[in-house]
Scaffold this motif. Sequence first.
Motif, PDB file in Angstrom:
ATOM      1  N   MET A   3      31.390  -4.771  40.199  1.00  0.00           N
ATOM      2  CA  MET A   3      30.106  -4.676  40.833  1.00  0.00           C
ATOM      3  C   MET A   3      29.652  -3.214  40.938  1.00  0.00           C
ATOM      4  N   TYR A   4      30.582  -2.314  41.273  1.00  0.00           N
ATOM      5  CA  TYR A   4      30.209  -0.905  41.385  1.00  0.00           C
ATOM      6  C   TYR A   4      29.875  -0.309  40.025  1.00  0.00           C
ATOM      7  N   GLU A   5      30.495  -0.835  38.970  1.00  0.00           N
ATOM      8  CA  GLU A   5      30.148  -0.389  37.619  1.00  0.00           C
ATOM      9  C   GLU A   5      28.677  -0.696  37.352  1.00  0.00           C
ATOM     10  N   LEU A   6      28.239  -1.897  37.697  1.00  0.00           N
ATOM     11  CA  LEU A   6      26.838  -2.279  37.531  1.00  0.00           C
ATOM     12  C   LEU A   6      25.940  -1.346  38.335  1.00  0.00           C
ATOM     13  N   PHE A   7      26.336  -1.056  39.562  1.00  0.00           N
ATOM     14  CA  PHE A   7      25.533  -0.168  40.405  1.00  0.00           C
ATOM     15  C   PHE A   7      25.382   1.204  39.766  1.00  0.00           C
ATOM     16  N   VAL A   8      26.487   1.802  39.336  1.00  0.00           N
ATOM     17  CA  VAL A   8      26.430   3.157  38.758  1.00  0.00           C
ATOM     18  C   VAL A   8      25.572   3.160  37.502  1.00  0.00           C
ATOM     19  N   LEU A   9      25.823   2.212  36.608  1.00  0.00           N
ATOM     20  CA  LEU A   9      25.038   2.167  35.371  1.00  0.00           C
ATOM     21  C   LEU A   9      23.566   1.891  35.677  1.00  0.00           C
ATOM     22  N   GLY A  10      23.300   1.004  36.625  1.00  0.00           N
ATOM     23  CA  GLY A  10      21.916   0.712  36.996  1.00  0.00           C
ATOM     24  C   GLY A  10      21.216   1.928  37.583  1.00  0.00           C
ATOM     25  N   GLU A  11      21.891   2.646  38.441  1.00  0.00           N
ATOM     26  CA  GLU A  11      21.294   3.854  39.015  1.00  0.00           C
ATOM     27  C   GLU A  11      21.029   4.909  37.946  1.00  0.00           C
TER      28      GLU A  11
END
Length: 180
Positions: free
Chosen positions: A1-9
Amino acid sequence: MYELFVLGELMTGEKHGYILQEILKRTGGPGRQISSGTLYPLLSRLVESGLIHLRLEEESEGGRPRKIYEITEVGRDRFQQLMEQPLESTTDTDRLVHFKMVYFQYVAKNVRLACLEQYLNHLQTAWTYVDKFESQLKRLKPSPDMQRIQLLRVFEHRKHVGAADMEWVSKEIERIMKEE
């Protein structure tokens, strides 16, 4: 989930680690804080795997160099894969959907609709589970009465919140379906 957050940001533009951590702290809410011990190793893994690029920027007042992260083409592809991944019913499903919704602007309409339809199914399944359990509790009337009554109040609350969530998601699906 944090991978998605970082890439999304990073889809929004380059950022340094401190800013990523601050955004995630505010996004996660008061009960879900990400530590530096979680974020920075993740950033290192993303750099090593070629999903993001690290650039060092010198501080103006002689401090340590600032680490600036930006997404790569490989990272953009991975972001798309994460956004397209089917939802799994877990304790973090709501949070994952909320993260995905923040980055809906970077994915196709069909990806947004698939995510919301899966989430609606998740909400309906949870509501049905509570409804069935509530019916059993009413039928069997286990003791003690006070505990049973309070449990029924909890179920009433969960069903109310679930119904409101299902209504909102249904309206969001309708809104997206009308988009050009």
